[in-house]
Design a protein around this motif. Structure first.
Motif, PDB file in Angstrom:
ATOM      1  N   LYS A  76      49.755 -25.859 -38.025  1.00 53.73           N
ATOM      2  CA  LYS A  76      48.933 -27.056 -37.978  1.00 53.73           C
ATOM      3  C   LYS A  76      48.091 -27.143 -39.252  1.00 53.73           C
ATOM      4  N   PRO A  77      48.098 -28.287 -39.928  1.00 53.61           N
ATOM      5  CA  PRO A  77      47.360 -28.409 -41.198  1.00 53.61           C
ATOM      6  C   PRO A  77      45.855 -28.491 -40.970  1.00 53.61           C
ATOM      7  N   THR A  78      45.116 -28.192 -42.003  1.00 55.86           N
ATOM      8  CA  THR A  78      43.658 -28.318 -41.947  1.00 55.86           C
ATOM      9  C   THR A  78      43.179 -29.566 -42.674  1.00 55.86           C
ATOM     10  N   GLU A  79      44.002 -30.096 -43.566  1.00 55.37           N
ATOM     11  CA  GLU A  79      43.625 -31.287 -44.326  1.00 55.37           C
ATOM     12  C   GLU A  79      43.728 -32.523 -43.443  1.00 55.37           C
ATOM     13  N   LEU A  80      42.700 -33.368 -43.479  1.00 54.38           N
ATOM     14  CA  LEU A  80      42.602 -34.504 -42.575  1.00 54.38           C
ATOM     15  C   LEU A  80      43.788 -35.446 -42.676  1.00 54.38           C
ATOM     16  N   ARG A  81      44.211 -35.800 -43.891  1.00 53.89           N
ATOM     17  CA  ARG A  81      45.302 -36.767 -44.036  1.00 53.89           C
ATOM     18  C   ARG A  81      46.603 -36.233 -43.441  1.00 53.89           C
ATOM     19  N   LEU A  82      46.794 -34.921 -43.508  1.00 58.17           N
ATOM     20  CA  LEU A  82      47.991 -34.323 -42.932  1.00 58.17           C
ATOM     21  C   LEU A  82      47.902 -34.285 -41.405  1.00 58.17           C
ATOM     22  N   LYS A  83      46.708 -34.048 -40.879  1.00 61.32           N
ATOM     23  CA  LYS A  83      46.514 -34.108 -39.432  1.00 61.32           C
ATOM     24  C   LYS A  83      46.827 -35.505 -38.900  1.00 61.32           C
ATOM     25  N   GLN A  84      46.342 -36.503 -39.628  1.00 66.22           N
ATOM     26  CA  GLN A  84      46.569 -37.876 -39.184  1.00 66.22           C
ATOM     27  C   GLN A  84      48.051 -38.246 -39.270  1.00 66.22           C
ATOM     28  N   ALA A  85      48.720 -37.787 -40.312  1.00 64.64           N
ATOM     29  CA  ALA A  85      50.160 -38.045 -40.430  1.00 64.64           C
ATOM     30  C   ALA A  85      50.912 -37.370 -39.286  1.00 64.64           C
ATOM     31  N   ALA A  86      50.547 -36.126 -38.981  1.00 67.09           N
ATOM     32  CA  ALA A  86      51.189 -35.409 -37.882  1.00 67.09           C
ATOM     33  C   ALA A  86      50.932 -36.104 -36.553  1.00 67.09           C
ATOM     34  N   ALA A  87      49.709 -36.597 -36.368  1.00 69.22           N
ATOM     35  CA  ALA A  87      49.373 -37.291 -35.125  1.00 69.22           C
ATOM     36  C   ALA A  87      50.188 -38.568 -34.974  1.00 69.22           C
ATOM     37  N   ALA A  88      50.369 -39.304 -36.056  1.00 70.84           N
ATOM     38  CA  ALA A  88      51.125 -40.550 -36.008  1.00 70.84           C
ATOM     39  C   ALA A  88      52.584 -40.292 -35.626  1.00 70.84           C
ATOM     40  N   VAL A  89      53.169 -39.260 -36.230  1.00 72.55           N
ATOM     41  CA  VAL A  89      54.554 -38.895 -35.914  1.00 72.55           C
ATOM     42  C   VAL A  89      54.646 -38.356 -34.490  1.00 72.55           C
ATOM     43  N   GLY A  90      53.724 -37.476 -34.132  1.00 74.64           N
ATOM     44  CA  GLY A  90      53.770 -36.827 -32.829  1.00 74.64           C
ATOM     45  C   GLY A  90      53.494 -37.760 -31.674  1.00 74.64           C
ATOM     46  N   GLN A  91      52.610 -38.735 -31.867  1.00 72.41           N
ATOM     47  CA  GLN A  91      52.315 -39.682 -30.793  1.00 72.41           C
ATOM     48  C   GLN A  91      53.558 -40.467 -30.415  1.00 72.41           C
ATOM     49  N   SER A  92      54.315 -40.873 -31.409  1.00 75.51           N
ATOM     50  CA  SER A  92      55.572 -41.582 -31.153  1.00 75.51           C
ATOM     51  C   SER A  92      56.551 -40.686 -30.403  1.00 75.51           C
ATOM     52  N   GLU A  93      56.607 -39.425 -30.815  1.00 77.21           N
ATOM     53  CA  GLU A  93      57.520 -38.466 -30.184  1.00 77.21           C
ATOM     54  C   GLU A  93      57.174 -38.262 -28.713  1.00 77.21           C
ATOM     55  N   ILE A  94      55.889 -38.067 -28.421  1.00 76.48           N
ATOM     56  CA  ILE A  94      55.467 -37.807 -27.049  1.00 76.48           C
ATOM     57  C   ILE A  94      55.675 -39.028 -26.164  1.00 76.48           C
ATOM     58  N   MET A  95      55.315 -40.208 -26.655  1.00 80.95           N
ATOM     59  CA  MET A  95      55.479 -41.415 -25.841  1.00 80.95           C
ATOM     60  C   MET A  95      56.944 -41.711 -25.573  1.00 80.95           C
ATOM     61  N   ASN A  96      57.799 -41.408 -26.530  1.00 85.69           N
ATOM     62  CA  ASN A  96      59.228 -41.593 -26.316  1.00 85.69           C
ATOM     63  C   ASN A  96      59.715 -40.718 -25.155  1.00 85.69           C
ATOM     64  N   LEU A  97      59.238 -39.477 -25.126  1.00 86.38           N
ATOM     65  CA  LEU A  97      59.620 -38.573 -24.042  1.00 86.38           C
ATOM     66  C   LEU A  97      59.093 -39.051 -22.697  1.00 86.38           C
ATOM     67  N   TYR A  98      57.814 -39.406 -22.669  1.00 83.59           N
ATOM     68  CA  TYR A  98      57.230 -39.865 -21.407  1.00 83.59           C
ATOM     69  C   TYR A  98      57.934 -41.119 -20.894  1.00 83.59           C
ATOM     70  N   SER A  99      58.207 -42.058 -21.793  1.00 87.07           N
ATOM     71  CA  SER A  99      58.872 -43.286 -21.392  1.00 87.07           C
ATOM     72  C   SER A  99      60.253 -43.003 -20.812  1.00 87.07           C
ATOM     73  N   ARG A 100      60.975 -42.086 -21.461  1.00 85.86           N
ATOM     74  CA  ARG A 100      62.314 -41.753 -20.989  1.00 85.86           C
ATOM     75  C   ARG A 100      62.280 -41.034 -19.642  1.00 85.86           C
ATOM     76  N   PHE A 101      61.394 -40.032 -19.520  1.00 91.64           N
ATOM     77  CA  PHE A 101      61.335 -39.250 -18.283  1.00 91.64           C
ATOM     78  C   PHE A 101      60.816 -40.086 -17.114  1.00 91.64           C
ATOM     79  N   PHE A 102      59.738 -40.839 -17.327  1.00 95.40           N
ATOM     80  CA  PHE A 102      59.224 -41.682 -16.243  1.00 95.40           C
ATOM     81  C   PHE A 102      60.249 -42.752 -15.878  1.00 95.40           C
ATOM     82  N   GLY A 103      60.955 -43.273 -16.878  1.00 96.45           N
ATOM     83  CA  GLY A 103      61.969 -44.287 -16.613  1.00 96.45           C
ATOM     84  C   GLY A 103      63.080 -43.781 -15.720  1.00 96.45           C
ATOM     85  N   GLU A 104      63.416 -42.511 -15.833  1.00 97.84           N
ATOM     86  CA  GLU A 104      64.455 -41.923 -14.983  1.00 97.84           C
ATOM     87  C   GLU A 104      64.057 -41.939 -13.514  1.00 97.84           C
ATOM     88  N   TYR A 105      62.733 -41.965 -13.257  1.00 98.47           N
ATOM     89  CA  TYR A 105      62.240 -42.005 -11.875  1.00 98.47           C
ATOM     90  C   TYR A 105      61.758 -43.404 -11.489  1.00 98.47           C
TER      91      TYR A 105
END
Length: 268
Positions: A68-97
């Protein structure tokens, strides 16, 4: 007398250490079990709001970074990428039910501003009215203060308590990598005992908490006690439980004891 079986509107918060493996990659099997448990709660007739951590961690993994980076801009970039990744998973898994999810990214100014607070309350109520599962996280890619200091919402523990207050929840459940609140640090004292019920968050209790989170998350017991204090002030019960087995949420709602429950005084 408090009977958790009667709870209809539940906020569940899941931490980074619950969502990921030690190597930082997402624990898909555990996420799927969590979604299945929450989906079954909805099938029973309950309303569910999920407060999720893990965006930065998921982004770090997706980008192929080793840590995990310590530099703020890298944290924000990781958060932007990761938020999309997590929501994609939740949408897919909840959609199955057969359930639909909605994303809400909040910052502290939302709960501090009366107008914005009213707007977000209306949004929550509308989403719940139409049967969706609101999934909440901090707006890390936009808000520099949260990522720079990591104290505004306390790695989502305080955020979850604020969400519970906003939606007038019947119960908040914090899923962590620890079984609950102990009378000593169980990582250092093998004789530490779990405290099953708490009615008041006082200075003595805060002294038991310590201050550190886990390697993958930043929220320790201090932030959880802060969340409990806020919930108790609003007469909302709160439970800290181990998220290693997500089905523990259903155990709690079935009235079986798990973790530490914080009980408002009106039920004492």
């Amino acid at each position: 007398m408090l009977d958790l079986r009667e709870c209809k509107r539940i906020v569940v918060k899941v931490g980074t250490s619950t969502l990921t493996y030690e190597n930082g990659k997402l624990n898909l099997r555990r996420i799927e079990k969590l979604v299945r448990t929450l989906s079954d709660m909805k099938n029973f007739g309950r309303q569910v709001v999920l407060v999720t951590s893990g965006a930065v961690g998921a982004g770090v993994s997706r980008l192929g970074w080793r840590e995990k980076p310590t530099e703020l801009r890298l944290k924000q970039a990781a958060a932007a990428v990761g938020q999309s990744e997590i929501m994609n998973l939740y949408s897919r898994f909840f959609g199955e039910y057969g359930h639909t999810v909605a994303q809400l990214l909040l910052t502290r100014d939302v709960v501090d501003s009366p107008e914005r607070k009213e707007n977000v309350i209306n949004t929550f109520e509308t989403l719940l009215e139409y049967g969706t599962v609101p999934i909440v996280n901090e707006n890390d890619p936009i808000s520099t203060y949260e990522l720079a200091h990591m104290i505004t919402f306390g790695e989502n523990d305080t955020l979850a308590a604020n969400v519970a207050q906003l939606v007038h929840a019947d119960l908040l459940i914090l899923l962590s990598d620890i079984d609950g609140l102990y009378d000593a640090d169980p990582r250092q004292n093998e004789n530490a005992r779990l405290i099953p019920v708490v009615y008041e968050v006082n200075d003595e209790l805060k002294g038991l908490a310590g201050g550190e989170g886990t390697k993958r998350g930043t929220g320790g017991m201090v932030t959880k006690l802060g969340a409990a204090e806020l919930c108790l002030s609003q007469e909302i019960p709160m439970v800290i439980a181990n998220g290693e087995r997500p089905e523990i949420v259903q155990d709690i709602l079935d009235g079986r004891h798990a973790g530490t429950i914080f009980v408002p005084k009106k039920w004492k």
